[in-house]
Design a protein around this motif. Sequence first.
Motif, PDB file in Angstrom:
ATOM      1  N   GLN A 782       0.779  -1.056   0.054  1.00  0.00           N
ATOM      2  CA  GLN A 782       0.027   0.004   0.121  1.00  0.00           C
ATOM      3  C   GLN A 782       1.010   1.264   0.074  1.00  0.00           C
ATOM      4  OE1 GLN A 782      -2.916  -0.116   3.253  1.00  0.00           O
ATOM      5  NE2 GLN A 782      -3.709  -2.091   2.518  1.00  0.00           N
ATOM      6  N   LEU A 783       1.945   1.236   0.746  1.00  0.00           N
ATOM      7  CA  LEU A 783       2.800   2.374   0.820  1.00  0.00           C
ATOM      8  C   LEU A 783       3.486   2.644  -0.537  1.00  0.00           C
ATOM      9  CD1 LEU A 783       5.046   1.852   4.111  1.00  0.00           C
ATOM     10  CD2 LEU A 783       2.856   3.250   3.707  1.00  0.00           C
ATOM     11  N   GLU A 784       3.635   1.659  -1.235  1.00  0.00           N
ATOM     12  CA  GLU A 784       4.595   1.680  -2.637  1.00  0.00           C
ATOM     13  C   GLU A 784       3.504   2.178  -3.553  1.00  0.00           C
ATOM     14  OE1 GLU A 784       6.003  -2.282  -3.648  1.00  0.00           O
ATOM     15  OE2 GLU A 784       8.027  -1.384  -3.611  1.00  0.00           O
ATOM     16  N   THR A 785       2.214   1.845  -3.609  1.00  0.00           N
ATOM     17  CA  THR A 785       1.170   2.653  -4.486  1.00  0.00           C
ATOM     18  C   THR A 785       0.885   4.089  -4.245  1.00  0.00           C
ATOM     19  OG1 THR A 785      -0.551   1.535  -2.875  1.00  0.00           O
ATOM     20  CG2 THR A 785      -0.150   0.097  -4.957  1.00  0.00           C
ATOM     21  N   SER A 786       0.961   4.522  -2.886  1.00  0.00           N
ATOM     22  CA  SER A 786       0.655   5.795  -2.581  1.00  0.00           C
ATOM     23  C   SER A 786       2.051   6.660  -2.634  1.00  0.00           C
ATOM     24  CB  SER A 786       0.195   5.760  -1.207  1.00  0.00           C
ATOM     25  OG  SER A 786       1.341   5.361  -0.312  1.00  0.00           O
ATOM     26  N   SER A 787       1.996   7.867  -2.566  1.00  0.00           N
ATOM     27  CA  SER A 787       3.100   8.632  -2.692  1.00  0.00           C
ATOM     28  C   SER A 787       4.023   8.905  -1.145  1.00  0.00           C
ATOM     29  CB  SER A 787       2.647  10.064  -2.853  1.00  0.00           C
ATOM     30  OG  SER A 787       1.594  10.663  -1.932  1.00  0.00           O
ATOM     31  N   SER A 788       3.400   8.041  -0.125  1.00  0.00           N
ATOM     32  CA  SER A 788       4.271   8.223   1.107  1.00  0.00           C
ATOM     33  C   SER A 788       5.177   7.000   1.368  1.00  0.00           C
ATOM     34  CB  SER A 788       2.971   7.915   2.125  1.00  0.00           C
ATOM     35  OG  SER A 788       2.301   6.974   2.126  1.00  0.00           O
ATOM     36  N   GLY A 789       5.536   6.293   0.163  1.00  0.00           N
ATOM     37  CA  GLY A 789       6.499   5.056   0.527  1.00  0.00           C
ATOM     38  C   GLY A 789       7.826   5.642   0.614  1.00  0.00           C
ATOM     39  N   LEU A 791      10.278   3.385   2.744  1.00  0.00           N
ATOM     40  CA  LEU A 791      10.941   2.162   3.000  1.00  0.00           C
ATOM     41  C   LEU A 791      11.100   1.441   1.747  1.00  0.00           C
ATOM     42  CD1 LEU A 791       9.318   0.483   6.293  1.00  0.00           C
ATOM     43  CD2 LEU A 791      11.675   1.654   6.125  1.00  0.00           C
ATOM     44  N   THR A 792      12.405   0.737   1.619  1.00  0.00           N
ATOM     45  CA  THR A 792      12.797   0.076   0.642  1.00  0.00           C
ATOM     46  C   THR A 792      12.343  -1.437   0.855  1.00  0.00           C
ATOM     47  OG1 THR A 792      15.134  -0.318   1.157  1.00  0.00           O
ATOM     48  CG2 THR A 792      14.621   1.600  -0.142  1.00  0.00           C
ATOM     49  N   PHE A 793      12.555  -2.352  -0.182  1.00  0.00           N
ATOM     50  CA  PHE A 793      12.348  -3.682   0.074  1.00  0.00           C
ATOM     51  C   PHE A 793      13.157  -4.307   1.061  1.00  0.00           C
ATOM     52  CE2 PHE A 793      12.523  -8.428  -1.301  1.00  0.00           C
ATOM     53  CZ  PHE A 793      11.416  -8.672  -0.967  1.00  0.00           C
ATOM     54  N   ASN A 794      14.399  -3.779   0.816  1.00  0.00           N
ATOM     55  CA  ASN A 794      15.484  -4.576   1.611  1.00  0.00           C
ATOM     56  C   ASN A 794      15.347  -4.061   3.176  1.00  0.00           C
ATOM     57  OD1 ASN A 794      16.852  -5.870  -0.387  1.00  0.00           O
ATOM     58  ND2 ASN A 794      18.042  -3.986  -0.792  1.00  0.00           N
ATOM     59  N   GLU A 795      14.757  -2.855   3.423  1.00  0.00           N
ATOM     60  CA  GLU A 795      14.542  -2.354   4.601  1.00  0.00           C
ATOM     61  C   GLU A 795      13.181  -2.906   5.416  1.00  0.00           C
ATOM     62  OE1 GLU A 795      16.139   2.429   4.610  1.00  0.00           O
ATOM     63  OE2 GLU A 795      14.317   1.814   3.858  1.00  0.00           O
ATOM     64  N   LEU A 796      12.221  -3.412   4.434  1.00  0.00           N
ATOM     65  CA  LEU A 796      11.372  -4.172   4.936  1.00  0.00           C
ATOM     66  C   LEU A 796      11.717  -5.515   5.472  1.00  0.00           C
ATOM     67  CD1 LEU A 796       8.238  -4.899   5.059  1.00  0.00           C
ATOM     68  CD2 LEU A 796       8.380  -5.865   2.628  1.00  0.00           C
ATOM     69  N   LYS A 797      12.557  -6.387   5.150  1.00  0.00           N
ATOM     70  CA  LYS A 797      13.193  -7.627   5.312  1.00  0.00           C
ATOM     71  C   LYS A 797      13.760  -7.265   6.374  1.00  0.00           C
ATOM     72  CE  LYS A 797      14.164 -10.672   2.253  1.00  0.00           C
ATOM     73  NZ  LYS A 797      14.809 -11.324   1.328  1.00  0.00           N
ATOM     74  N   LYS A 798      14.519  -6.308   6.646  1.00  0.00           N
ATOM     75  CA  LYS A 798      15.605  -6.052   7.684  1.00  0.00           C
ATOM     76  C   LYS A 798      14.555  -5.868   8.922  1.00  0.00           C
ATOM     77  CE  LYS A 798      19.140  -3.122   9.285  1.00  0.00           C
ATOM     78  NZ  LYS A 798      20.083  -2.118   9.072  1.00  0.00           N
ATOM     79  N   VAL A 799      13.366  -5.219   8.691  1.00  0.00           N
ATOM     80  CA  VAL A 799      12.399  -4.682  10.024  1.00  0.00           C
ATOM     81  C   VAL A 799      11.818  -5.898  10.187  1.00  0.00           C
ATOM     82  CG1 VAL A 799      10.542  -3.557  10.603  1.00  0.00           C
ATOM     83  CG2 VAL A 799      12.363  -2.394   9.381  1.00  0.00           C
ATOM     84  N   LEU A 800      11.200  -6.870   9.258  1.00  0.00           N
ATOM     85  CA  LEU A 800      10.591  -8.085   9.484  1.00  0.00           C
ATOM     86  C   LEU A 800      11.601  -8.959  10.252  1.00  0.00           C
ATOM     87  CD1 LEU A 800       8.854  -8.761   6.222  1.00  0.00           C
ATOM     88  CD2 LEU A 800       7.546  -8.130   8.430  1.00  0.00           C
ATOM     89  N   ALA A 801      12.738  -8.894  10.357  1.00  0.00           N
ATOM     90  CA  ALA A 801      13.563  -9.807  10.838  1.00  0.00           C
ATOM     91  C   ALA A 801      13.747  -9.496  12.453  1.00  0.00           C
ATOM     92  CB  ALA A 801      15.052  -9.720  10.190  1.00  0.00           C
ATOM     93  N   LEU A 802      13.333  -8.370  12.818  1.00  0.00           N
ATOM     94  CA  LEU A 802      13.234  -7.821  14.182  1.00  0.00           C
ATOM     95  C   LEU A 802      12.258  -8.463  15.057  1.00  0.00           C
ATOM     96  CD1 LEU A 802      14.075  -3.810  13.837  1.00  0.00           C
ATOM     97  CD2 LEU A 802      15.790  -5.932  14.175  1.00  0.00           C
ATOM     98  N   ARG A 803      11.210  -8.980  14.180  1.00  0.00           N
ATOM     99  CA  ARG A 803      10.114  -9.723  14.857  1.00  0.00           C
ATOM    100  C   ARG A 803      10.605 -11.322  15.135  1.00  0.00           C
ATOM    101  NH1 ARG A 803       4.785  -7.955  14.939  1.00  0.00           N
ATOM    102  NH2 ARG A 803       4.203 -10.221  15.789  1.00  0.00           N
ATOM    103  N   VAL A 804      10.734 -11.483  16.608  1.00  0.00           N
ATOM    104  CA  VAL A 804      11.166 -12.848  16.925  1.00  0.00           C
ATOM    105  C   VAL A 804      10.377 -13.866  16.757  1.00  0.00           C
ATOM    106  CG1 VAL A 804      13.019 -11.832  18.397  1.00  0.00           C
ATOM    107  CG2 VAL A 804      10.768 -12.504  19.480  1.00  0.00           C
ATOM    108  N   ASP A 805       8.920 -13.553  16.712  1.00  0.00           N
ATOM    109  CA  ASP A 805       7.844 -14.440  16.656  1.00  0.00           C
ATOM    110  C   ASP A 805       7.369 -14.914  15.170  1.00  0.00           C
ATOM    111  OD1 ASP A 805       7.163 -12.034  16.429  1.00  0.00           O
ATOM    112  OD2 ASP A 805       5.126 -12.243  17.489  1.00  0.00           O
TER     113      ASP A 805
END
Length: 816
Positions: A782-789, A791-805
Motif C-alpha cells: 500500500q505504501l508503494e502504491t501511494s506517494s508516502s512510500g 521504506l525500501t524492500f531490503n529495509e522491509l525484510k530487515k524490519v521483519l527480521a526484528l520480529r522474533v515470533d
Amino acid sequence: MKNSDIFNNDFGYFGIRDRLDRRGPLEWRPKSVKTLPSDAGNDRSHESLNRIKKLRENIQTERDKQEQAMLEINKEISTSGLLEKDKLRAFDQALARLANRTETIELSAQSLSSNLKSVSILAESISSQVRELDVAKSRVVECLLRVNDLRDLRTCSENVVPAIANEDFEEACQYIHRFHTLEGIVAKMGTKFDLPGTGQSMKTSYETLQNAAADLKIIIETNFDAAVASGDTASMERFFKLFPLLNDHANGLQRFGAYLCRKIEKSCKDFFKIMESGGTDDTRRNVLYSDTMTMVLEEIAKEVMEYQPLIDSYYGPDKLLYLMEIIQAECDKQSTLVLDAFIKNRQFEQRTKTVRDYLRGSQIAEKLDPIALDVLLSERRLGEAPARPLSESGENPPKSPTFAEANFDDDDDELTEEERKDLQEKQKKARTERTKKLDTVLNRSKLGMRMQEILGNYVMMEQYYMQESVSKALEMEDSEESSLTTSILDDVFFIVRKCIRRSITSSSVDCVCAMINNGMTLLETNYLDSLNAAIRAGYPSTGWTAEAYQHAQTAYNVLQHGKSVAEAGPDMQKKVFLAALNNIRASIQSIITLKEGLMQDFETHFKQINATDKSKLENSLYQFDELSRKFEQMSSIAINKLSTAAFRPRLKAAAETYIDYSHELTEEQLNDFESVDPFIENFIGLLDEQIHKFEDVLLPENYEELLESVSVEAAHQMERVIYKCGFNHLGGIQLDKEYRQLASYLTNIAGWKVREKCSKLSQIVNILSSDSVEEAVNFFKQLETSSSGILTFNELKKVLALRVDFPKDKVKSVKL
C-alpha cells in the motif's frame, strides 16, 4: 410529345409490360457482324470477341434487373385491394397532374429569368450613370474649391497692404499664412489667369503677397529686437507669436533663445556671487555647490516651463527641442562654472585619485576617512536631475491645438475611425521620436558628459565608502542584553540602504544599478562571511568528551591570539554562535524591507523611463531574492549545526537506554507499561528540557526551525536503536504506543509538518506491530502504491527480521 404520353405509347412503362406479356422474356439477338479483313490479324479478332462477350454479360445483367423490377411491380399491384384497371386510372391521373404542375413551374421559371435579365440591364445602366455623376460632382467640387482659393488669394492681396499700413500685423500675418497655403495651388494653375470679377491677374496678386511677406519679416524682426532691448515683455511675446505665420519658425526661436540665454546669464551671476561669499546659511555650507547648481538648473527650467505653452501653441511641440538646443549651450556654460568650483575647492580629483589607488591595492595609497568622504558624496547631488525639468517639458505634448491648427484645420471632426487611429499612432510615434531627440540633446551636451564622468568617479568613491563603513561596523560589533541580534545588523543595512538611496538622486539608472550590485556583493561577501565565520566555529557540544575538546581548543586560541579563557570559552562561543544565527535570520527580513523601500523610491523618482531602463532596475532587484535565498540556506545550515551539537549527543545517549529494556513482552508486562513507561517519559522529558533552553535566546523563526530539526533528530535516534532490538507482537504494540506518545509531543511543539518528516519511523512501527508477515507485506504494498512510500524492500525484510515470533524462513522468502 407531352410528358403524359410517355406512359401511354409502346415505349412507356405499360407498353413494355404488354410486349413482355405477349412475347415472353426478351432475347438478345445480335446484329450481323461485319467480317474483318484478313490482314487485321488474330489479335484484333480476339480483342473484338472479348468486347462482345463483356457486352453480352452486361446485357444479361440488365435483363435480370429488369425482370426483378417487373416481379416487384406485379407483386405490389397484386397485393392492392383495388382492381387493376382502377389502379392504372389513378396512377395515370396522378402522373397527369404532376406533368401539368411541372409545365407550370417551367413557364414561371422562364418568366423569372426574363425579368432578372431586364433588371440586370437596368441596374447596369443606372450604375454607369451614377459613376458619371460622381465624377462630375468631384470635378464640380474641385472647381468650387479652386474658385474659393482664387477668391482668398484676391482677398489676401487686397487687404494685406492696408493691414500693414494700419500696423495690424496679426491680421497681415494671417493673410500671408493663408497665401503660403495657396502658394502650391497657384504654382500649379499658373499666374497668367485673371482673377474672377476683377481686372487683376494672379501674377499681380502673387507678387503683392510676396513683397508684403518680405516687408512683414523685416518689420517683425525690428520690433522684436526693439522690445527685447527695452524690456517690453508684452510686445516681445506679441511679435514672437507672428514668426510661425510667416513660416519663419527657426528665426523666431533663434532670437527668442538668445533673449532667454541673456536672461539666464544675468540670473546666474547673482547665484555665483552668493556661492563665492560662502552662502547665506551656515548650516548649508557642506552642500554649497549642490545648492548653487540646483538654483542654476531651476532657473533654466523655470524659463523653459514658463514659455512652453506659448511655444507649443504657436510653434508646435517639436520646435521646443530646437529652443532647448539653444538654451542647453548656456546651461552648459553656467553649470560648468559651478562644477569647476566644486572640483577645485572640494579637492574632488585628488580624493578620487586616492580612492582609485587604494582600491587598486597601491601600497603607498592614503586611506581616506569614510566619514569625511560622506560629506563629499552627499554634495555630489549637485548633479541631481540636471535635465529632469527640461526632459519633462520636452516629452509632454501640448493639450491644446496650435495657433495654426485652431485657425485653419477644421476637419478633425470629419475623420473616420480608421483615420483617427492612424492619427493617434502617428502622434505616439512622434512623441517617441521627440523623447529620443531630447535624450540625445541632454546626454551629448557638455554638462551631460561632465556629469557622466563625475558619476563614474562617484560610484567608485561610494563603493569605497560602503566597504570601509561596513568593515568598521563589523569591527565595532556590540550586543545588548535585551536584543537577540547585534549592532552589525542595523549598521550594515543602514549603510547599504543609505548608499543606494543616495545614488537614486543622480537620476541615472546605470548609477543606481551599479550601487545595487556593489551593495549586494558587499552583503554577500564581507557581511555574510563575517556571520559565516561564527557559524563555522560551531556551537560547543555537550558531554565530557566534547568539553575536553573544547577546553583544548580554548587553550589553543589563547596561545594563538592572546585571548583570555573567559573571553574565548564555551559560553562566549555559544553566545557568538546564537547571535550570528539570529543576525542571519533577521537579515532575510532586512533584505526584503530594503527591496520594498527601493521599489517605492523607484516609483517616485523614475516615473518616466523607457522600457530598457525599467528592465535594468527590475533585473537589479532580482539580486535581492537571490541573496535572500543564500541567507536562508546559511540559516538552515546553522540550525542543523546547532541541533547536531546541542541535541544529538544527549538524544543519542537517551535513546541508547531503550536497548536496556526487553521488548519481548507478556500480557502482564504490557499492562505494567500501560501505567508507567519509564523510557518514553524520560526521553520526552529530556528533549523538552533541552528545547526550552533555546526559546528565549532565538528569534521565533529560528526557534520553529530548530524544533523541526530536533524532531527529525529524535526520530532518527529512535530508528537507530530500534534496529538493535528484537520484538514480539506485544513488544510491537508497546512500541506503537510509545511512538504515538512521542509523535503527539513533537506535533504539539513543532506542528503537523513534523509527522511527514517522521513518516519512516511511523512505517517501521506499523510493520513491527503487524499480526503477521502477510499483513506487513500488504501494508508495504500500500505504501508503494501511494506517494508516502519511504521504506525500501531490503529495509522491509530487515524490519521483519526484528520480529522474533515471525518464522525466519517465511521472512526470507518474502517477495512482492
